[in-house]
Design a protein around this motif. Structure first.
Motif, PDB file in Angstrom:
ATOM      1  N   GLY A  95       5.355  70.078 -17.129  1.00 15.93           N
ATOM      2  CA  GLY A  95       5.607  68.855 -17.886  1.00 15.93           C
ATOM      3  C   GLY A  95       6.799  68.102 -17.333  1.00 15.93           C
ATOM      4  N   PHE A  96       7.815  68.855 -16.989  1.00 10.04           N
ATOM      5  CA  PHE A  96       9.031  68.269 -16.431  1.00 10.04           C
ATOM      6  C   PHE A  96       8.725  67.526 -15.129  1.00 10.04           C
ATOM      7  CE2 PHE A  96      12.684  68.687 -13.613  1.00 10.04           C
ATOM      8  CZ  PHE A  96      13.693  68.171 -14.399  1.00 10.04           C
ATOM      9  N   GLY A 223      -3.208  73.434 -19.749  1.00  7.96           N
ATOM     10  CA  GLY A 223      -2.479  74.293 -18.819  1.00  7.96           C
ATOM     11  C   GLY A 223      -0.987  74.133 -18.893  1.00  7.96           C
ATOM     12  N   MET A 224      -0.525  73.377 -19.881  1.00 12.93           N
ATOM     13  CA  MET A 224       0.931  73.266 -19.975  1.00 12.93           C
ATOM     14  C   MET A 224       1.475  73.373 -21.390  1.00 12.93           C
ATOM     15  SD  MET A 224       1.960  69.430 -19.121  1.00 12.93           S
ATOM     16  CE  MET A 224       3.347  69.675 -20.212  1.00 12.93           C
ATOM     17  N   MET A 317       7.279  64.945 -22.563  1.00 11.03           N
ATOM     18  CA  MET A 317       8.706  65.177 -22.747  1.00 11.03           C
ATOM     19  C   MET A 317       8.968  66.161 -23.882  1.00 11.03           C
ATOM     20  SD  MET A 317      11.951  62.681 -23.359  1.00 11.03           S
ATOM     21  CE  MET A 317      12.028  61.902 -21.775  1.00 11.03           C
ATOM     22  N   GLU A 318       8.150  66.066 -24.924  1.00 11.23           N
ATOM     23  CA  GLU A 318       8.358  66.927 -26.091  1.00 11.23           C
ATOM     24  C   GLU A 318       8.310  68.420 -25.717  1.00 11.23           C
ATOM     25  OE1 GLU A 318       9.371  66.158 -29.050  1.00 11.23           O
ATOM     26  OE2 GLU A 318       9.143  68.157 -29.900  1.00 11.23           O
ATOM     27  N   ILE A 338      19.748  65.232 -21.416  1.00 10.56           N
ATOM     28  CA  ILE A 338      19.829  66.007 -20.173  1.00 10.56           C
ATOM     29  C   ILE A 338      18.512  65.957 -19.400  1.00 10.56           C
ATOM     30  CG2 ILE A 338      20.056  68.347 -19.220  1.00 10.56           C
ATOM     31  CD1 ILE A 338      22.189  68.883 -21.289  1.00 10.56           C
ATOM     32  N   PHE A 339      17.414  66.217 -20.101  1.00  8.34           N
ATOM     33  CA  PHE A 339      16.136  66.249 -19.387  1.00  8.34           C
ATOM     34  C   PHE A 339      15.719  64.865 -18.888  1.00  8.34           C
ATOM     35  CE2 PHE A 339      15.307  70.426 -21.597  1.00  8.34           C
ATOM     36  CZ  PHE A 339      15.366  71.153 -20.424  1.00  8.34           C
TER      37      PHE A 339
END
Ligand code: PHE
Length: 450
Positions: A95-96, A223-224, A317-318, A338-339
């Motif tokens: 996801g990141f 898958g994530m 993002m969540e 931060i992310f």
């Protein structure tokens, strides 16, 4: 978090949020250009086949894990079996990385909302190419898109986005239909329609299968751990079997409509279907230009694409942010800031790789080298998401156990497909995904070649 996790306000709200996550740039931007690059009808056929075999199965699997464990992606796996949280961890990493470049494309969409009014010149391909390869402007839009995503996620999702999705998804659908009608009635559209609906079996190659598999995972948000997370907010009497049928069906319908909106126009206007990521951005402005009130329709259309992208990006993002909160014990705000910053920085690289940094290539295990943008896409769609799906299936089949999963599903559902699902999740999905993953790495060729 445990005590106050909340749940969906209504079944419709959940469905719209899940469809909001699934329907996004994957359907509207990626699907048509992947079809264009991979033989048109051949790709569509393989894609639909994989949705039927894997999409429904894994969608139900992920929702079941989440609802049973009632926790986030990492926590759910870990709760059912200690030590398996890493499966959720792979999803969080995916996801990141996806959002880092997804946001760049989200920025392109915003630029095209503006350009619907200011014009895109006569050479649409040049306009697009010049824009994405310029060093500053795409970054400004990337920053805005990332910022908007952050603002929504900081506030939590329920009120705003759930409400908005209920209106926006149907609106997108309606405008997409208008665009399809315009596109298929252009002079010369027939060739594109044929290209899109006629599967030429000789064109079904390994490359097409690999591309279709990556797209199934990407487009269905599988898958994530997103569906694990969303499933964790479901009530026990929810009929997940039905949901797992509805969400992929709607998602595929939107993708196919997007294909009908774009590919006939490609042929009618004399472009090449293998144009790549620029396909939507190059053809649609030309389609709208040929319409009465075209700039208004064009702007509206891109606004809706933008909302579809946004409802997906917040779900991306969540997943990461929830990890910061639950595991790293950060506040929601800290986690988002931060992310967002990190993703923005990686996205700068993705954006610049379209121009200034196009010579910077990353060598990869398949023997090819990729620019940063393509690398992020290949790594996530073709490796990390399928890996997450494979491990998820193995987890149910051999760790948690199919009977336990079935018990959870049956709480709210008749589960008429129980037998079929059990076989698919335990054997068919793992074997199929494993084989395709192996060939993606190029290892299968080597093994067979020995
Ligand atoms: N499914 C979204 C789309 O098609 C993107 C996405 C991928 C969202 C993975 C969440 C997880 O645009």
């Amino acid at each position: 978090m445990e005590n106050n996790r909340g749940s969906w306000s209504s079944r419709f709200g959940f469905l719209m949020a899940a469809v909001g996550s699934a329907v996004g740039l994957g359907n509207l931007w990626k699907f048509p250009y992947l079809a264009g690059e991979n033989g048109g009808g051949a790709f569509v056929l393989v894609y639909i086949g994989l949705v039927v075999l894997l999409g429904f199965t894994l969608m139900l699997a992920e929702m079941t894990i989440g609802r049973h464990a009632n926790s986030d992606a990492y926590g759910s796996y870990n709760k059912i079996k200690k030590g398996w949280g890493f499966v959720g961890g792979i999803g969080i990493l995916s996801g990141f990385l996806i959002l880092s470049y997804y946001s760049v494309v989200g920025g392109w969409v915003m630029k095209y909302i503006v350009a619907s009014f200011t014009g895109t010149g006569t050479d649409k391909a040049a306009f697009f190419g010049n824009f994405i390869s310029s060093p500053v402007e795409p970054l400004v839009y990337h920053l805005i898109f990332m910022g908007l995503t952050a603002i929504i996620v900081i506030r939590g999702i329920s009120g705003g986005i759930e409400k908005a999705s209920k209106f926006l998804m149907p609106a997108l659908f309606a405008l997409l239909l208008v665009t399809v009608i315009r596109s298929v009635t252009l002079d010369g559209a027939m060739e594109g329609i044929k290209y899109f609906v006629t599967p030429n079996f000789s064109e079904i190659t390994l490359k097409v299968v690999i591309a279709a598999l990556g797209q199934v995972f990407f487009s269905l948000s599988l898958g994530m751990g997103i569906m694990v997370t969303y499933g964790s907010y479901l009530r026990k009497d929810e009929d997940m079997e039905k949901d797992a049928f509805i969400i992929p069906s709607l998602d595929s319908l939107v993708a196919i409509l997007a294909g009908f909106a774009i590919l006939p126009a490609v042929f009618a206007l004399g472009f090449k279907p293998g144009e790549g990521p620029g396909l939507m951005f190059i053809t649609l402005p030309a389609v709208f230009e040929n319409m009465p009130l075209g700039s208004i329709f064009g702007a509206l259309f891109f606004v809706l694409v933008f909302f579809a992208a946004l409802s997906s990006s917040i779900s991306l993002m969540e997943v990461t942010v929830a990890f910061g909160i639950d595991k790293l014990k950060w506040s929601r705000k800290t986690s988002v800031i931060i992310f967002t910053t990190l993703m923005f920085i990686i996205g700068i690289g993705a954006s610049l790789s379209m121009g200034e940094w196009s010579d910077f290539l990353i060598p990869w295990i398949d023997g090819k080298s990729y620019g940063i943008f393509d690398f992020l896409d290949v790594l996530t769609s073709y490796y990390l998401l399928p890996l997450g799906g494979l491990l998820g299936a193995l987890f149910i089949g051999f760790v948690w156990g199919v009977p336990n999963a079935v018990k959870e599903i049956k709480i709210g559902s008749k589960f008429v497909t129980e037998k079929l699902w059990s076989i698919l999740i335990k054997f068919v999905v793992p074997i199929l995904v494993f084989l395709i993953l192996l060939s993606t790495t190029g290892l299968l060729d080597k093994l067979l070649g020995l």
